[in-house]
Design a protein around this motif. Sequence first.
Motif, PDB file in Angstrom:
ATOM      1  N   ASP A  51      21.218 -11.905 -62.347  1.00 47.08           N
ATOM      2  CA  ASP A  51      21.271 -13.361 -62.262  1.00 47.08           C
ATOM      3  C   ASP A  51      22.359 -13.812 -63.223  1.00 47.08           C
ATOM      4  O   ASP A  51      22.126 -13.991 -64.411  1.00 47.08           O
ATOM      5  CB  ASP A  51      19.914 -13.953 -62.656  1.00 47.08           C
ATOM      6  N   VAL A  52      23.578 -13.951 -62.730  1.00 51.73           N
ATOM      7  CA  VAL A  52      24.735 -14.168 -63.605  1.00 51.73           C
ATOM      8  C   VAL A  52      25.504 -15.410 -63.179  1.00 51.73           C
ATOM      9  O   VAL A  52      25.337 -15.910 -62.063  1.00 51.73           O
ATOM     10  CB  VAL A  52      25.672 -12.942 -63.597  1.00 51.73           C
ATOM     11  N   GLY A 101      28.353 -23.848 -55.980  1.00 49.79           N
ATOM     12  CA  GLY A 101      28.717 -25.053 -56.708  1.00 49.79           C
ATOM     13  C   GLY A 101      28.611 -24.949 -58.207  1.00 49.79           C
ATOM     14  O   GLY A 101      29.309 -25.655 -58.931  1.00 49.79           O
ATOM     15  N   ASP A 102      27.733 -24.085 -58.732  1.00 47.54           N
ATOM     16  CA  ASP A 102      27.584 -23.967 -60.178  1.00 47.54           C
ATOM     17  C   ASP A 102      27.923 -22.572 -60.699  1.00 47.54           C
ATOM     18  O   ASP A 102      27.654 -22.251 -61.856  1.00 47.54           O
ATOM     19  CB  ASP A 102      26.175 -24.379 -60.626  1.00 47.54           C
ATOM     20  N   GLY A 103      28.509 -21.734 -59.856  1.00 49.06           N
ATOM     21  CA  GLY A 103      28.980 -20.427 -60.308  1.00 49.06           C
ATOM     22  C   GLY A 103      27.903 -19.390 -60.513  1.00 49.06           C
ATOM     23  O   GLY A 103      28.160 -18.339 -61.103  1.00 49.06           O
ATOM     24  N   SER A 110      35.781 -20.899 -60.137  1.00 46.79           N
ATOM     25  CA  SER A 110      37.082 -20.453 -59.649  1.00 46.79           C
ATOM     26  C   SER A 110      37.211 -18.932 -59.622  1.00 46.79           C
ATOM     27  O   SER A 110      38.099 -18.392 -58.949  1.00 46.79           O
ATOM     28  CB  SER A 110      38.190 -21.038 -60.524  1.00 46.79           C
ATOM     29  N   ARG A 111      36.321 -18.209 -60.333  1.00 45.98           N
ATOM     30  CA  ARG A 111      36.422 -16.753 -60.407  1.00 45.98           C
ATOM     31  C   ARG A 111      35.309 -16.039 -59.635  1.00 45.98           C
ATOM     32  O   ARG A 111      35.159 -14.820 -59.757  1.00 45.98           O
ATOM     33  CB  ARG A 111      36.422 -16.296 -61.872  1.00 45.98           C
ATOM     34  N   MET A 112      34.560 -16.775 -58.838  1.00 40.67           N
ATOM     35  CA  MET A 112      33.437 -16.157 -58.130  1.00 40.67           C
ATOM     36  C   MET A 112      33.893 -15.061 -57.175  1.00 40.67           C
ATOM     37  O   MET A 112      33.301 -13.987 -57.107  1.00 40.67           O
ATOM     38  CB  MET A 112      32.623 -17.214 -57.384  1.00 40.67           C
ATOM     39  N   GLY A 113      34.953 -15.334 -56.413  1.00 41.69           N
ATOM     40  CA  GLY A 113      35.449 -14.326 -55.486  1.00 41.69           C
ATOM     41  C   GLY A 113      35.932 -13.093 -56.213  1.00 41.69           C
ATOM     42  O   GLY A 113      35.650 -11.958 -55.801  1.00 41.69           O
TER      43      GLY A 113
END
Length: 470
Positions: free
Chosen positions: A349-350, A384-386, A355-358
């Motif tokens: 659960d991180v 939406g919240d990473g 912008s760096r999710m991908g």
Amino acid sequence: MKPTPETLARMKAVVGAKGVVAEGDIAPYLVERRELYVGRAAAVLRPASTQEVSALLKIAHEAGTAIVPQGGNTGLVGGQIPREAGGEVVLSLARMNRIRALDAENNTLALDAGVTLAAAQAAAEEAGRLFPLSLASEGTCQIGGNLATNAGGTAVLRYGNARDLVLGLEVVLANGDVWDGMRGLRKDNTGYDLKQLFLGSEGTLGIVTGAVLKLFPRPQSIATAFAAVPDVASAVKLLRVADNVSGGMVTAFELVPRIGLEFVTRHIEGAADPLPDPSLWYVLVEMSAGSATAGLDETLEAVLAEGLEQGLLTDAALARSQAQRADFWRLRETLSDVQRLEGGSIKHDVSVPVSRMGEFIAQATRAVEAAMPGVRVVAFGHIGDGNVHFNLSQPLGADKSAFVGRWNEMNALVHGIVRAMGGSISAEHGVGQLKRDEIAATKSPVEIELMRMLKKTLDPKGILNPGKVV
């Protein structure tokens, strides 16, 4: 230390016969839902009021008896489970389930900590209001536990985490004193915001017994779509398109992987793929507005059209009925549970910057697949919240116990990447027992020392949920 028979007798007298769980019935209170943690307890007590909690803690403080507060026992990091030594007393707040007051004009709901999330939502709905916190476990989880763990859920993008939805708290301190902070004020600049100490503290600084929650206007118009996207980076860009076109009306934006969709349609009766052709990734998009004439379907269609034109999606289905909307949400909300039906599952659960999710998902996938060929990555969550639930299902045909035995190894790989990206190893589930020792690698020594100072100040005898968080 273990409580003496005299101490237990005094505590049981406080709650009466209705508040004492018989020895043969305590097993459900001692095990975490994934069975990662199984503890023992000297007793399980169910107080019915704040006054009873206060009396119990006064006895516990005097005797040095450790107390483990527990809500709906839906936590996933062992924060609500007693340790194996068996000397702790579990305090279940389930009997404290009273709606105290609802002020529709002030948009506030005051209630006991043992009220379930679903009951809080229903109370708000009856008054034509919305309490937006939404979790898959909402029928079982309790408000006290939601606040103690700063729960997230699917509406954080629009409304924030649990701590953003609280105006006031009632908390019983370690020595039994009761702090009455049940104020429904939006503005109160009289010193320290004490409630924030207890929100997210997992019962280690005090026991939340009541809360004043924020309510919102109930949406009169909702538009929902299930869209196929080529990759996670495209999903992030599509979110920005949705924000811009709608003017901030996006309520939820959830990422679903193809493998997760296959798990759900394989195991949940009636679940079906909404789109004719498979895609590696999908997003569930929802918008809401206070007016029934807001034209959200047209707005969402405009978002999807622009996304299609920019190559950010390949196909989409817009929900044309409440039943179809529920079908879309079932594909997302049952994702966690169906993984159990595919064998062992290692959870993460991180959170990372949106912008760096991908980049995170791609890098972490390569790392775990190299370490464990055949592992099935099930990465889903809240774009939406990473917050990514980067879960791993065991390879087909693998031994479950051997797979789960590599939990720490996989955690180390994934959490190392998270830290390198400036992320968090616990986005919404909390620390509990599972991540207590690991947070030192994420937080600075100054942060850890401040946490220890707070713990020592508010709980000098260390009786509140010992062995958790810090």
